[in-house]
Design a protein around this motif. Structure first.
Motif, PDB file in Angstrom:
ATOM      1  N   GLN A 136       0.906  -1.191  -0.060  1.00  0.00           N
ATOM      2  CA  GLN A 136      -0.057   0.072  -0.092  1.00  0.00           C
ATOM      3  C   GLN A 136       0.882   1.202   0.156  1.00  0.00           C
ATOM      4  OE1 GLN A 136      -0.548  -2.674   2.147  1.00  0.00           O
ATOM      5  NE2 GLN A 136      -1.690  -3.435   0.669  1.00  0.00           N
ATOM      6  N   ASN A 158      -5.944   2.531  -7.637  1.00  0.00           N
ATOM      7  CA  ASN A 158      -6.586   3.415  -6.764  1.00  0.00           C
ATOM      8  C   ASN A 158      -7.932   3.023  -6.628  1.00  0.00           C
ATOM      9  OD1 ASN A 158      -7.651   4.282  -9.089  1.00  0.00           O
ATOM     10  ND2 ASN A 158      -7.621   6.090  -8.980  1.00  0.00           N
ATOM     11  N   LYS A 171      -3.853   3.293  -1.791  1.00  0.00           N
ATOM     12  CA  LYS A 171      -3.698   2.667  -3.081  1.00  0.00           C
ATOM     13  C   LYS A 171      -2.944   1.481  -2.993  1.00  0.00           C
ATOM     14  CE  LYS A 171      -4.402   7.317  -4.877  1.00  0.00           C
ATOM     15  NZ  LYS A 171      -4.904   7.969  -3.873  1.00  0.00           N
TER      16      LYS A 171
END
Length: 179
Positions: A136, A158, A171
Motif C-alpha cells: 500500500q 486506486n 492505493k
C-alpha cells in the motif's frame, strides 16, 4: 546482522515459530506519478506517524511442501525474526512475494534483504524472471525498502480498496524486479 543466522523453509513443525501479530509504522505515503511512459514518485511525510497492522488470518499450510510456493523463515539462534512468503505465477514467469515481514525490533539490520536474496535463489531455480508484489502507498517504509533493493513501480491501483472499511483511502502499488 550477526553471522549466526539461518534461513530455512517453513514446515508444519516450525510454522508456529512465526508471530503473525506484527505491526508497522505508517510515517507517510508514497505518491507515484506516471508520465512519459515512466514512473516517478514523491513522499508525503505525516506529522503524526501511527502504528498499523494487517488484519489477516494467515494460513501457511498451502505454502508448505508445495512445488510452486514457499515460506522462508529467518532465525538467529532459535528465534524467528522474519519471513518471506512467495509463489510462482507460471503464465507470466514471475514469483509473487505475498508477504515479507521482519520483527519490529530487528528492522534495518539486513534481514529483509537476506530473505529477498534467499527467495531470489528459489525463484531463479523455479525458472522465473523476476519478482512482483503489491503493497500500500501508506506503507512508505516498505516502499522505500523495495525501491532500495532495485524494485521499480509497475502500476498503481486506486480502486482495489475503495469498498474496504479500513483501507478505503489507500492505493495499491505494484512493484517489480527483473532478474
Amino acid at each position: 546482522m550477526k553471522n549466526d543466522f539461518k534461513i530455512i523453509e517453513m514446515t508444519l513443525k516450525n510454522k508456529k515459530d512465526y508471530d503473525p501479530n506484527q505491526t508497522f509504522m505508517v510515517i507517510g505515503r508514497l505518491i507515484p506519478k506516471y508520465e512519459d511512459n515512466s514512473w516517478t514518485y514523491q513522499e508525503e511525510i505525516y506529522e503524526k506517524p501511527y502504528e498499523s497492522k494487517y488484519e489477516e488470518n494467515e494460513d501457511f499450510d498451502e505454502y508448505i511442501d508445495s512445488e510452486d510456493s514457499v515460506v522462508f523463515l529467518y532465525y538467529v539462534g532459535e528465534t524467528c525474526l522474519g519471513h518471506i512468503k512467495l509463489h510462482t505465477i507460471e503464465e507470466i514467469k514471475y514469483a509473487s512475494i505475498d508477504k515479507l515481514f521482519v520483527s519490529n525490533s530487528h528492522r534495518g539490520k539486513g534481514i529483509g534483504t537476506a530473505l529477498l536474496n534467499r527467495a531470489k535463489e528459489w525463484a531463479i531455480n523455479k525458472g522465473t524472471k523476476g519478482f512482483m508484489l503489491e503493497t500500500q502507498d501508506v506503507n512508505l517504509l516498505a516502499c522505500r525498502f523495495y525501491l532500495k533493493n532495485g524494485f521499480v513501480i509497475g502500476s498503481v491501483d486506486n480502486m482495489i480498496y475503495k469498498h474496504s472499511r479500513r483501507y478505503s483511502n489507500e492505493k495499491a502499488v505494484f512493484f517489480y524486479l527483473k532478474f
